[in-house]
Design an enzyme around this catalytic site. Structure first.
Site, short mmCIF file in Angstrom:
data_model
loop_
_atom_site.label_atom_id
_atom_site.label_comp_id
_atom_site.label_asym_id
_atom_site.label_seq_id
_atom_site.Cartn_x
_atom_site.Cartn_y
_atom_site.Cartn_z
N CYS A 42 -31.92 37.20 10.72
CA CYS A 42 -33.20 36.65 10.24
C CYS A 42 -33.00 35.87 8.93
CB CYS A 42 -34.20 37.78 10.01
SG CYS A 42 -35.84 37.20 9.51
N CYS A 69 -41.05 40.53 13.44
CA CYS A 69 -41.05 39.47 12.42
C CYS A 69 -41.44 38.14 13.07
CB CYS A 69 -39.65 39.37 11.82
SG CYS A 69 -39.39 37.95 10.74
N CYS A 72 -37.99 35.45 12.80
CA CYS A 72 -36.83 35.53 13.70
C CYS A 72 -37.22 35.92 15.12
CB CYS A 72 -35.79 36.50 13.16
SG CYS A 72 -36.33 38.23 13.08
N CYS A 319 -49.20 50.24 34.66
CA CYS A 319 -48.96 51.61 34.20
C CYS A 319 -47.96 51.64 33.04
CB CYS A 319 -48.49 52.48 35.35
SG CYS A 319 -47.03 51.88 36.21
#
Length: 374
Positions: A42, A69, A72, A319
């Site tokens: 990142c 985030c 990133c 589900c």
């Protein structure tokens, strides 16, 4: 079981500072001061070491309460970080008749362990297992087009018709001879980024949609066969095409709403639970207790859990959006790795307003099958 053992925190923090790309798809950092989790590559400002928590899966990050985030985008399809997957899937497509083996991978310059781990991480099966399932799919297509079991076995790359019969029986719980050429309910194969799925439909609605490696699939198919009085066979309908098209748009990030008509095979209570599952907004989850509250039976948590597990139309009846009261992923018939991936995919839809479209028809409830509707 973890496929990659995380090193110590100091090593991981160094990797974070240097944006070490070798940890892509294998390690993530949760930042306690901001509540977000990131890839180690990142570009954002680096947190202090004491504010870092380290994780070996995206699911673990989500379970711990961290949100992805925005810089990133750690929930973006992880396969993009591993070119070996795209390369081998392209090779599989280019050589559909080839019987793949580990020697082929070595000859192409791949380290077999690396390939195995990458495919297990993203598909829950090895590349060779995926290749074998692709061959089996082609055998199904031959039978669906009216071919013989022998022709199907040869097309699928099996050495004999008996070997093909044995493999089909192992996966579906039914031998090819058990399928009717005048089928009312037709079985076909739908490929998805999470592995092949078996779809059973008639001319008007979808009755079953399951990942091919689901352990309950043979039992579910046998029940449909009995209820349809044996009129179950291979083939494709317009409903299969619609299901495949809407699944493709779902996985491509275009639309998370489904309009395929469904037929439920369950009790009245079970059908109520499935209807409630379809009302959970995309990008949200519920606990079993919350779902019991929503259907007006707050003491029926265990019964709700059983109904959730009995769902035989995966993804369209979501589900996978039901988790434990403590935030854990809990069980999923298609495998927890798929449940994690589906939740990750839908997290990307959460911030995007749904596209307007006509509502699909309500599900038909049936404790038999459409066989009685002929």
């Amino acid at each position: 079981m973890t496929l990659f053992d995380l090193p110590d925190a100091a090593t991981l923090y160094t990797a974070l500072l240097t944006r070490d790309a070798s940890y892509e798809g294998r390690a993530w950092v949760g930042v306690t001061s901001t509540g977000v989790f990131c890839r180690l590559t990142c570009p954002a400002r680096k947190p202090k070491p004491e504010n870092c928590r380290w994780f070996d899966s995206l699911g673990a990050c989500l379970e711990a309460g961290f949100r992805p985030c925005k810089r990133c985008q750690p929930l973006k399809a992880a396969t993009q970080a591993e070119p070996v997957i795209e390369e081998l899937l392209a090779a599989l497509s280019a050589r559909p008749d080839h019987r793949w083996c580990e020697a082929d991978l070595s000859a192409m310059g791949y380290e077999r362990g690396t390939v195995r781990r990458a495919f297990k991480r993203h598909f829950g099966m090895s590349f060779l297992e995926l290749a074998r399932l692709d061959r089996l799919r082609r055998g199904f297509e031959v039978i669906g087009d009216g071919g013989t079991v022998l022709e199907a076995g040869l097309e699928a790359g099996f050495s004999s018709a008996s070997a093909f019969r044995a493999r089909v029986g192992q996966i579906l719980g039914l031998a090819p001879a058990d399928f009717s050429p005048e089928a009312l309910l037709k079985i076909d194969w739908i490929d998805t980024p999470l592995g092949p799925m078996i779809a059973v439909a008639d001319a008007r609605a979808l009755h079953l949609l399951e990942f091919m490696d689901r352990k309950a699939l043979p039992t579910e198919l046998k029940k449909l066969t009995q209820a349809a009085k044996g009129l179950l066979g291979f083939g494709r309908t317009a409903i299969h095409d619609q299901t495949a098209s809407e699944l493709a748009r779902y996985f491509d990030g275009e639309r998370a709403e489904f309009t395929v008509p469904l037929v439920y095979h369950g009790s009245g209570f079970t059908c109520r639970v499935w209807d409630a599952l379809r009302q959970i907004p995309v990008g949200e989850t519920r606990s079993y207790g919350q779902l019991a509250q929503e259907i007006g039976q707050p003491t029926a948590t265990r019964a709700v859990a059983r109904a959730n597990g009995a769902n035989q139309i995966a993804i369209l009846i979501p589900c996978h959006r039901v988790i434990g009261a403590d935030g854990s992923l809990t069980g999923y018939g298609g495998g927890l790795w798929r449940k994690q991936r589906l939740i990750e995919i839908e997290a990307g839809y959460a911030s995007v307003p749904p596209l307007p479209h006509p509502e699909g028809p309500p599900a038909r409830h049936s404790t038999t099958t459409a066989a009685s509707e002929r």
